[in-house]
Scaffold this active site. Structure first.
Site, PDB file in Angstrom:
ATOM      1  N   ARG A  62     -40.059 -21.508   2.061  1.00  0.00           N
ATOM      2  CA  ARG A  62     -41.282 -21.048   1.397  1.00  0.00           C
ATOM      3  C   ARG A  62     -42.516 -21.819   1.856  1.00  0.00           C
ATOM      4  NH1 ARG A  62     -39.514 -19.814  -4.906  1.00  0.00           N
ATOM      5  NH2 ARG A  62     -38.472 -17.825  -4.466  1.00  0.00           N
ATOM      6  N   LYS A  72     -26.376  -7.650 -13.489  1.00  0.00           N
ATOM      7  CA  LYS A  72     -26.859  -6.783 -14.552  1.00  0.00           C
ATOM      8  C   LYS A  72     -27.470  -5.479 -14.046  1.00  0.00           C
ATOM      9  CE  LYS A  72     -28.001 -10.606 -17.689  1.00  0.00           C
ATOM     10  NZ  LYS A  72     -29.081 -11.257 -18.459  1.00  0.00           N
ATOM     11  N   GLY A 101     -32.331 -14.649  -3.838  1.00  0.00           N
ATOM     12  CA  GLY A 101     -31.821 -15.903  -3.304  1.00  0.00           C
ATOM     13  C   GLY A 101     -30.404 -15.835  -2.776  1.00  0.00           C
ATOM     14  N   GLY A 135     -37.743 -11.580  -7.511  1.00  0.00           N
ATOM     15  CA  GLY A 135     -38.217 -10.888  -8.700  1.00  0.00           C
ATOM     16  C   GLY A 135     -39.446 -10.045  -8.436  1.00  0.00           C
TER      17      GLY A 135
END
Length: 379
Positions: A34, A194, A330, A353
């Site tokens: 990053r 999920k 990730g 996200g």
């Protein structure tokens, strides 16, 4: 969006909101991806006579000053990468920080934004204090662009001169292609635990993709929705109807949905568990036919080797593909690195996200703020 390349930064203090939220262990950076990703923006500002004021969060300090989450290792790394002195401010706001930033000839890294609870609350007063540190605002933190925080959204209203950094522009460019003009066949590979984390993406991509490959624990909710036995596998009981509706809509639109045909079955989740063999040929064949692939989420419990074969197989299939390949999340990125396939992917997103919310069709607060006029300019 306006690019940092469109700004006149000469002689100006440029606030660069970066995503420097890197893993740390004993004060050492575990993965500098990053930081490296935002270097082009920082270098551009320096090359054109600007003075970068770099800000980021790190970890989850819960509004408390925690020394182990200091950005000191990041400032040291930036100094080595840029080949010049980089100073670390004692805080991200306050008189001492303002004096340091005002007198600095080179780059300054502000201390962890989330040491202050006002950052995540998007507190107007805190945003104004941050804005006083610079003349120009640049957001290069795609990984935090889906958060309406003081440094990603609130402070932007104080700047007439603001733009996106090169990393943010690249992220939006590649993800926009998936929504607007993907080359067919377009395959979305989705995994993770999920259904609730991915259902928005599934719904929004239904009119765009040719096929979904759904794996990981979330696949069992879809299998249960089809009336198939799933043993003691994890199922989101309150999402079964939602999964059934998505399958019905996919069928109506002629979108193929591939679910696991066989599985790693185990008596417990650890490296010594008894397991059966898993095949991944169906997913590999679908990816091989594709001209565009998006992947987010592991196909199993990637941290345990016996359950990571499906995830690694998808990583290798993407590496062998001739398609435009976009990967976020990730675990997916870790699988690519483990398979030695990172360099073979067209675009690796720095924000799992944020990329999901973008593909759900949501407007990201950090992106929207760059297009809005300055309502409270400080000068």
């Amino acid at each position: 969006m306006r690019s940092v390349a469109d700004l006149d930064v000469g002689g100006k203090r440029v606030f660069i909101r970066a995503d420097l939220n890197v893993p740390l262990a004993d004060g050492r950076i575990g993965d500098a991806t990053r930081i490296d990703a935002t270097l082009p923006t920082i270098r551009f500002v320096l090359h054109n006579g600007g003075r970068p004021v770099v800000a980021s969060h790190l970890g989850r300090p819960q509004g408390q000053r925690r020394p182990e989450l200091s950005l000191a290792p990041v400032a040291e790394y930036l100094g080595r990468a840029l080949g010049r002195r980089v100073e670390l401010a004692p805080d991200c706001i306050g008189e001492a920080t303002e004096r340091l930033v005002g007198g600095a000839a080179g780059p300054v890294v502000l201390e962890n934004l989330r040491f202050h609870p006002e950052e995540e609350k998007n507190d107007p007063g805190f945003a104004r204090q941050l804005a006083r540190l610079a003349d120009v605002y640049v957001n290069d933190a795609f990984g935090a662009a889906h958060r309406a925080h003081a440094s990603t959204a609130g402070m932007a209203r104080h700047f007439r001169e603001k733009a996106a950094g090169f990393l943010l522009l690249r992220e939006v460019e590649f993800l926009s292609r998936l929504l607007q003009a993907p080359e067919a066949p377009f395959v979305a590979v989705l995994g993770g635990a999920k259904v609730s984390d991915k259902i928005g993406v599934i719904e929004n991509l239904l009119g765009r993709v040719d096929a979904f490959c759904i794996g990981g624990a979330m696949a069992y909710t879809f299998l249960r929705a089809q009336g198939k036995p799933v043993g003691r596998s994890r199922v989101e009981e309150d999402r079964i109807a939602l999964a059934r509706h998505a399958l019905e809509r996919a069928a109506d639109k002629g979108v193929r949905v591939l679910l696991p045909l066989d599985h790693v079955a185990a008596d417990r989740i650890d490296a010594g568990a008894r397991t059966a063999v898993v095949t991944t040929e169906a997913f590999r064949a679908e990816i091989a036919r594709a001209r565009t692939v998006f992947w987010n989420g592991p196909m199993g419990i990637f941290e345990v080797e016996a359950f990571g074969r499906g995830t690694l197989a998808v990583a290798r299939a993407l590496a062998a593909s001739r398609a435009t390949t976009v990967v976020g999340g990730g675990d997916s990125i870790a699988a690519l690195a483990h398979a030695g396939a990172l360099a073979s992917v067209t675009h690796v997103s720095t924000g799992g996200g944020a990329s999901l919310e973008f593909l759900e069709g949501r407007e990201l607060p950090g992106v929207r703020a760059l297009d809005e006029p300055a309502t409270e300019p400080l000068t």
